[in-house]
Design an enzyme around this catalytic site. Structure first.
Site, PDB file in Angstrom:
ATOM      1  N   HIS A 180     -12.556   6.587   3.863  1.00 54.29           N
ATOM      2  CA  HIS A 180     -13.517   5.376   3.564  1.00 54.29           C
ATOM      3  C   HIS A 180     -13.855   4.122   4.251  1.00 54.29           C
ATOM      4  O   HIS A 180     -13.578   3.158   3.857  1.00 54.29           O
ATOM      5  CB  HIS A 180     -12.974   4.373   2.151  1.00 54.29           C
ATOM      6  N   PRO A 181     -14.492   4.866   5.837  1.00 53.91           N
ATOM      7  CA  PRO A 181     -14.093   3.229   6.515  1.00 53.91           C
ATOM      8  C   PRO A 181     -15.176   2.841   6.488  1.00 53.91           C
ATOM      9  O   PRO A 181     -15.916   3.528   6.340  1.00 53.91           O
ATOM     10  CB  PRO A 181     -14.029   4.093   7.924  1.00 53.91           C
TER      11      PRO A 181
END
Length: 538
Positions: free
Chosen positions: A474-475
């Site tokens: 989930h960057p």
């Protein structure tokens, strides 16, 4: 520049597919969509559980590795990202989570007007076609959201009942009026197929004459006249192409590729770019900074009841599941393995949920990620239970390793850099142990496989977390939205500070990471961003 378009969108990922559809919807504007990857027409992409196969497929996956992370014992973290039409939404686990309303109210309070919960909810609903009528959901939008609660593996009910026995509330809809609690995840599927934004938004729009899609087209740099973005240079079919944007260039490459392209184009820290031989267009030191990501650990348990392992490990079971899927698009191949979980407070005195839980009726302890191969369920009955802090406060960064667009950027996640994050990890570790010692889960568990019963106490469990924890993929936030050009990259209308004709519309603009999976809020950002672009074009 022989090709001219009103808008050029770089990246046919989750956000780019939405933009391509919305910007060509009324036929007034022409759009060029540039995508480094190729077609998403693969059974392993379209079949929901096929993402176990695409996890290590370099043909459709950038397959990034971070730099060694000190807080993880010097380990690197493997970051799969979609290099394909649909982007990471074509290879993810399809979990549909908007986040907690407080997440977006915080965005607004950080100086971003128009991004509070009441402001963004209409855009979540606009994109959505939900299974059943609800005041909190949309019906008839492009992207289907499936309520899988009637179809989850039966062992998932034991998790939900156990969490309720510990006093956690039940939530019938993590995206509804009561998002806090435990229950069953919703996923982006339709009729047993993956409902990526490629399927929902892009493919229906491809018949429009106003939309041009170039695949296997790797963007090299943004073209500027002064500080105005006027086009894009990209490699396509063995040659360097240039296209002109009459109105705007929009970056939708995600939290890694969007800041990378900005820096390659001279938008970033001027001194660092000069050291790589890149001429500065705009000195914007925040490009690539403020990186956030969720990090989780999984505990594995052997049980005396059937799990998905029993269905999907044996070859005969795989064949049976495949035949059922071919017959009616149902069964375990039509779902994600992330079936139940929740958003809970580790301490009732906390104002908001600080932990996300995952319960998956499957385990794959025999397939370590380091082997870079197909994830395959274990040959015995087991499940995994995971936790991650909802809103980590640590921030990392990424930077260019070279001025060569083909060279991957250097990624520094900087996990567990704050005491708040460490405290949440410790609380999550304790909670997992508390859950498995509570009935009815306790009644079916025969053995803790990993980390093992011998690992006890905060010090040992934290050491185990550092040794095994990894990204939840989930960057966000590397082109952070904010009012200050020195500490952020885009303003509240997603324009890149101190430039003209240039926006970023993807997960990289999140001011802070949301509490949960990031695909749904990325779709929302794209819907709202498209509305802003069209409003400003009038």
């Amino acid at each position: 520049m022989t090709d001219e378009f009103d808008f050029i969108v770089v990246g046919a990922g989750t956000a780019g597919c939405v933009l391509a559809n919305r910007l060509t919807e009324d036929g007034r504007f022409t759009v060029l969509l540039v995508e480094a990857g190729g077609s998403d027409r693969s059974i392993w992409i379209q079949m929901p559980i096929g993402y176990g196969r695409t996890f290590f497929d370099r043909r459709i996956n950038w397959m990034y590795d971070t730099e060694p992370v000190e807080s993880l014992g010097g380990r690197r973290s493997y970051w799969p990202r979609g290099k394909v039409i649909g982007g990471s939404g074509s290879i993810n686990a399809m979990v549909y989570v908007r986040g907690q309303p407080r997440d977006f109210d915080d965005w607004k309070e950080l100086g971003n007007p128009g991004w509070g919960w009441d402001d963004v909810l209409p855009y979540f609903k606009k994109s959505e076609d939900f299974d059943w009528h609800s005041a909190h959901h949309g019906r008839g939008g492009p992207q289907h959201v499936t309520d899988i609660s009637p179809y989850v593996h039966p062992v998932c009910h034991s998790f939900v009942e156990t969490a309720q026995a510990l006093g956690f509330p039940a939530s019938s809809d993590f995206n509804g009026g009561k998002p806090e609690g435990v229950g069953y995840y919703q996923i982006n599927t339709k009729g047993g197929w993956r409902a990526s934004t490629a399927n929902a938004f892009l493919h229906p729009a491809r018949k429009r004459r106003s939309l041009t899609l170039h695949t296997h087209a790797h963007a090299q740099r943004i073209l500027f006249e002064g500080r105005r973005a006027v086009g894009v240079e990209y490699a396509h079919k063995g040659r360097v192409c240039k296209a002109k944007a009459r109105r705007e260039v929009i970056l939708s490459g995600g939290a890694i590729n969007s800041p990378q392209l900005l820096m390659l184009s001279g938008v970033g820290d001027a001194q660092k770019l000069k050291n790589l031989g890149i001429e500065s267009v705009v000195n914007t030191p925040a490009v690539g900074q403020n990186l956030q990501d969720h990090i989780a650990v999984s505990y594995f348990y052997k049980v005396r009841t059937a799990t998905l392992n029993d269905l999907l490990h044996p070859m005969l079971g795989k064949i049976r599941a495949g035949l059922r899927y071919m017959a009616d698009r149902a069964g375990p191949l039509s779902l994600s393995v992330n079936q139940s979980g929740g958003f809970v407070r580790s301490d009732p005195r906390k104002a908001y949920p600080n932990l996300q839980l995952y319960f998956s009726p499957v385990s794959y302890t025999k397939t370590p990620l380091s082997e870079r191969k197909l994830l395959n369920p274990d040959p015995f009955s087991a499940f995994l239970l995971s936790h991650n802090p909802c809103r980590p406060t640590s921030r990392g960064h990424l930077e260019l390793a070279s001025s060569d667009p083909q060279t991957y950027p250097v990624i520094h996640p900087n996990y567990l850099a704050t005491q708040d994050d460490i405290d949440d990890v410790l609380a999550g570790n304790r909670l997992l142990r508390q859950l498995v010692q509570t009935r009815p889960l306790a009644d079916i568990i025969t053995e803790e496989l990993i980390p093992g019963a011998g690992v006890e106490g905060d010090e040992a469990l934290l050491a185990d977390f550092r040794a095994r924890a990894d990204t939840v993929y989930h960057p966000t936030s590397t082109c952070m939205m904010g009012p200050d050009p020195t500490s952020s990259v885009v303003d509240a209308r997603l324009n890149v500070h101190r430039t003209a004709g240039l926006r970023v519309i993807d997960a990289s603009v999140f001011p802070t990471i949301t509490s949960g999976n990031t695909n749904a809020p990325t779709v929302m950002v794209a819907e709202k961003g498209a509305a802003m672009v069209l409003a400003d074009a009038k």
